[in-house]
Structure formats: structure tokens, C-alpha cells
Design an enzyme around this catalytic site. Structure first.
Site, PDB file in Angstrom:
ATOM      1  N   LYS A 133       2.135  -2.468   8.929  1.00  0.00           N
ATOM      2  CA  LYS A 133       3.338  -1.659   8.736  1.00  0.00           C
ATOM      3  C   LYS A 133       4.545  -2.522   9.105  1.00  0.00           C
ATOM      4  O   LYS A 133       4.641  -3.015  10.229  1.00  0.00           O
ATOM      5  CB  LYS A 133       3.261  -0.419   9.621  1.00  0.00           C
TER       6      LYS A 133
ATOM      7  N   ASP B  19       3.497  15.256  12.243  1.00  0.00           N
ATOM      8  CA  ASP B  19       3.605  15.028  10.798  1.00  0.00           C
ATOM      9  C   ASP B  19       2.230  15.117  10.127  1.00  0.00           C
ATOM     10  O   ASP B  19       1.883  14.285   9.293  1.00  0.00           O
ATOM     11  CB  ASP B  19       4.259  13.676  10.521  1.00  0.00           C
TER      12      ASP B  19
ATOM     13  N   LEU C 175       0.812  -1.212   0.000  1.00  0.00           N
ATOM     14  CA  LEU C 175       0.000   0.000   0.000  1.00  0.00           C
ATOM     15  C   LEU C 175       0.844   1.260   0.000  1.00  0.00           C
ATOM     16  O   LEU C 175       0.403   2.308  -0.439  1.00  0.00           O
ATOM     17  CB  LEU C 175      -0.926   0.011   1.221  1.00  0.00           C
ATOM     18  N   GLY C 176       2.053   1.171   0.524  1.00  0.00           N
ATOM     19  CA  GLY C 176       2.911   2.350   0.598  1.00  0.00           C
ATOM     20  C   GLY C 176       4.304   1.965   1.034  1.00  0.00           C
ATOM     21  O   GLY C 176       4.544   0.855   1.515  1.00  0.00           O
ATOM     22  N   ALA C 177       5.242   2.886   0.839  1.00  0.00           N
ATOM     23  CA  ALA C 177       6.629   2.655   1.236  1.00  0.00           C
ATOM     24  C   ALA C 177       7.211   3.949   1.752  1.00  0.00           C
ATOM     25  O   ALA C 177       6.845   5.030   1.299  1.00  0.00           O
ATOM     26  CB  ALA C 177       7.442   2.130   0.060  1.00  0.00           C
ATOM     27  N   GLY C 178       8.111   3.853   2.720  1.00  0.00           N
ATOM     28  CA  GLY C 178       8.714   5.046   3.287  1.00  0.00           C
ATOM     29  C   GLY C 178      10.128   4.798   3.744  1.00  0.00           C
ATOM     30  O   GLY C 178      10.768   3.823   3.355  1.00  0.00           O
TER      31      GLY C 178
ATOM     32  N   GLY D  68      10.292   1.497   6.211  1.00  0.00           N
ATOM     33  CA  GLY D  68       9.713   0.217   5.825  1.00  0.00           C
ATOM     34  C   GLY D  68       8.578   0.390   4.850  1.00  0.00           C
ATOM     35  O   GLY D  68       8.515   1.380   4.129  1.00  0.00           O
ATOM     36  N   ILE D  69       7.677  -0.580   4.841  1.00  0.00           N
ATOM     37  CA  ILE D  69       6.535  -0.537   3.924  1.00  0.00           C
ATOM     38  C   ILE D  69       5.253  -0.855   4.680  1.00  0.00           C
ATOM     39  O   ILE D  69       5.291  -1.289   5.833  1.00  0.00           O
ATOM     40  CB  ILE D  69       6.701  -1.536   2.766  1.00  0.00           C
TER      41      ILE D  69
END
Length: 414
Positions: free
Chosen positions: A50, A142, A29-32, A35-36
Site C-alpha cells: 500500500k 469500514d 491492484l487497487g486505488a483509493g 494512494g494505491i
């Protein structure tokens, strides 16, 4: 002791690792940075997981435990719900409620219409969540549109605040935090200037979000940190007549109160909730994005979303080197381009909670090095293709905008 438990113990896995068998992992669903996030199925339905690589937070494990501690204490309709957590030898897994309705700005782009009254109701939901946090001495640090998610695709879906990766619980209401935290364009001046900060940083970020919701662009548009700091310090917030002439005075007053350079001059979350604009009485029902403004706002928002998606894709390619079991292939990541988002921030650009970067692959021998070089080529190719496509799109959008503006001028003179 079951065979699985015995095997985990012999292989050095923590006791909680057995929980992993309860989940069937799906798409990314997402990456940062750390991690992912992956979708997963469990007995109670779909959830978001997560996955944080321990090597990426080495020396800063406290950050993960703080997030876990925070999430387990929160219970609010506009905050993503904690489900469970477990760990392996090399990863943390944080399981939360899955938000499938997409990001706030995705919704705006999708429907192409957003009234001031819509914005007022949206900001009230977010501020309700922020006030809940601040009453418990928690600073999110954030706040940004990417962390505001709709739970479902329903038109009346609840909006939830996600990603508590750099949130902090204060020891007392007056405690001053000193680490850099937040995202470029949304972080308060005192954060960027390293002057120490507290709850007021969330109020500033909410001011930036509100401004952007009402016109489709940020009040601060500098592209480097030095210029952005100067722009924010000036305290000059401009409401361009072309885009703001139909926006109520109350909305502008609300934004100006939140974007005070001096944090002591900003309202508390409780005070902000009492502002007349949030009652919706003065907010207009008129679409804020008609004709030319709608086009400009949508194109700008889409470009921002495309940048985020590109960053997610690149990060996922990097992550491929780390673990084959939990990280899907680059093809899978590209296939999820239009997928729903989860609460993992792709750009914690100002955060100094963890200075580690993604380590290089530790593969031994020639084959390991070959794999690493191959992935680097894939990443470089992906970047090049996306940049070229973005440029082509921008050229076409500029041409279309000029055409629309030309036709508008011709109609005005006819």
C-alpha cells in the site's frame, strides 16, 4: 555505510527507504483516496504494498502511524497479515500479505451460486475477525464486501478482513469516536448523524453485508446521504417475499438483531457469534439465487463491481500526475481491470479523518501544464466511455430480465 545508504542519506531519504530495494513492484491492484496498492515480489514471495502519498495525509500522519501500529499487533487467520513498512521522502509503504482469491462478491458473481449455509459460514469467519478486534478495543469502521478478500483461488480458501486505514484503537471500551468514517450504504446511523460511535458500528455494517449476501441487494437503497439517513433511522428492514421466501427465520432474526437503530440494542460481537443461525443448523443448502433471482442478483453485483473498478481506474489516472516511478501508466491500470483486489478502500466516502483532496500537479512550465491537461482529457474520456458502456449493459440486462420474466409468466399460465 554502503553506497546506496550514502546516496539515500544525501538525497534526504529516511533510513528505512533502503528496504524498497528488497521489493520488485508489479501491477496495480487497487486505488483509493490516499494512494494505491501494488503487487510486489520479495524473497519470501508475493506481497501487497500500500503506497500512501504523504501530501494526501498532510496534517493527518497520525492516521498512517495508527494503521501501522494496529497491523503489527494483529494475528488472526481471518485478518490480513502485516509484513513490513518503510517510507520515502514523499510516501509511506505498508507491506502486507497478498490476497489473490478476489473479493467476496467477485466469487459470488463468478460461481453464480451461493447457499444460505455458505452465507452463514462466511459471516461467521468475518464475525470471528471482528470479535478478535473488539476484544482488543479496535473498531474497524469500514466493513464492506470490498474489504473481504479470499487468500487464494481455492474453493476452500480462507476469507480475510483487510484495509485498516480508518480503524481506531479505543482508549477504553466505552470511548466514543466522533469523526465521520465508513462507506456509503454500510455506515451506521449514529455515524451519519454524528452522534458518536463505538464498536457497534461494525455490527451494523455486518448486518448490511449479511442481508446483501442472502439476496443480492442492500437493505438500504437510497442514493443520497439525506435519504439514506432517514431510511436507516426508520428501522424498517424489509424482507421481500419474492427473494426471501426460502431464507430461514433464523437468518432474518440475525439480520434484524444487527440492524437495530439504537447501537445499545445491537448484540456485541461475542453475543452475535452465539446466534443459532451461525451454527448452520437452520441454514438451507438450497441455492439462494435460482433462475430470475440469480440473474438479478448477479447483474446488480456486477454493476456495483464495475463502478468500483471505474473509480479505481480514475484514481490511478489522477495518481499518475504524482509520481512516475511508483505509479504505472493508464494502460497498465486498464489492463489490471480483472485483477485481484487488495485492501485499499476505493470509497471511504464518509471519512473525515483527512479532508485533503488530490492536489494539482506542481509541474513547472508549459510542458507540465500540458501533461496535466492531457491526463484530464484521458480521465474524462475514460469516464464517458465507461458510463456509455454501463448504460448499454444496463439496457441489455433490462431487456433480458423482461424476457426471462415474460417466459416465466407464460410457463406459469401454461
Amino acid at each position: 555505510m554502503s553506497f546506496a545508504n550514502m546516496f539515500n542519506k544525501l538525497s534526504g531519504q529516511p533510513e528505512s527507504y533502503e528496504k524498497k530495494s528488497l521489493y520488485r513492484f508489479g501491477r496495480t491492484l487497487g486505488a483509493g483516496t490516499y494512494g494505491i496498492v501494488r503487487e510486489a515480489d520479495c524473497s519470501s514471495g508475493k506481497v501487497a504494498v500500500k503506497i500512501i502519498l504523504k501530501r494526501n495525509v498532510r496534517g493527518n500522519e497520525r492516521m498512517v502511524y495508527d494503521e501501522l501500529d494496529l497491523l503489527q499487533k494483529l494475528n488472526h487467520p481471518h485478518i490480513v497479515h502485516f509484513v513490513d513498512w518503510f517510507e520515502s521522502k514523499d510516501k509511506f509503504y505498508i507491506v502486507t500479505q497478498l490476497a489473490t482469491g478476489g473479493e467476496l462478491f467477485d466469487r459470488i458473481c463468478e460461481y453464480g451460486k451461493f447457499t444460505e449455509k455458505d452465507a452463514s459460514q462466511t459471516i461467521r469467519q468475518v464475525l470471528d475477525a471482528v470479535n478478535y478486534l473488539h476484544q482488543r478495543n479496535i473498531v474497524h469502521r469500514d466493513l464492506k464486501p470490498e474489504n473481504l478478500l479470499y487468500l487464494t483461488r481455492d474453493l476452500d480458501s480462507q476469507l480475510v478482513l483487510a484495509d485498516f486505514g480508518i480503524a481506531k484503537m479505543l482508549d477504553n471500551p466505552a470511548e466514543v469516536l466522533t469523526s465521520m468514517a465508513g462507506s456509503f450504504g454500510y455506515a451506521a446511523p449514529e455515524v451519519m448523524l454524528k452522534q458518536g460511535h463505538g464498536k457497534a458500528v461494525d455490527i451494523w455494517s455486518l448486518g448490511v453485508i449479511t442481508y446483501t449476501l442472502l439476496c443480492g441487494y442492500s437493505p438500504f437503497r437510497s442514493e443520497n446521504l439525506t435519504d439514506l439517513i432517514e431510511e436507516c433511522r426508520s428501522g424498517r428492514v424489509v424482507f421481500h417475499e419474492r427473494y426471501w421466501k426460502d431464507v430461514s427465520k433464523d437468518a432474518k432474526d440475525f439480520i434484524l438483531s444487527l440492524l437495530q437503530v439504537d447501537p445499545a440494542q445491537r448484540p456485541t460481537s461475542e453475543e452475535a457469534l452465539k446466534h443459532p443461525w451461525l451454527k448452520g443448523e437452520s441454514a438451507s443448502d438450497r441455492d439462494l439465487l435460482p433462475e430470475i433471482r440469480a440473474y438479478i442478483a448477479r447483474s446488480r453485483l456486477k454493476r456495483g463491481i464495475e463502478i468500483i473498478k471505474l473509480a479505481n481506474r480514475i484514481e490511478a489516472l489522477k495518481m499518475q500526475e504524482e509520481d512516475e516511478e511508483d505509479i504505472p501508466s493508464a494502460v497498465d491500470v486498464q489492463a489490471s481491470e480483472a485483477s485481484d483486489k487488495s485492501g485499499l478502500s476505493p470509497f471511504p466516502a464518509l471519512s473525515t479523518e483527512n479532508s485533503n483532496t488530490h492536489p494539482a500537479s506542481t509541474g513547472n512550465g508549459e510542458s507540465g501544464g500540458t501533461k496535466k491537461r492531457s491526463l484530464s482529457k484521458i480521465a474524462r474520456g475514460a469516464i464517458f466511455r465507461e458510463v456509455v458502456l454501463a448504460k448499454v449493459r444496463e439496457m441489455k440486462e433490462n431487456e433480458e430480465r423482461e424476457k426471462v420474466e415474460r417466459e416465466a409468466r407464460e410457463r406459469a399460465h401454461s
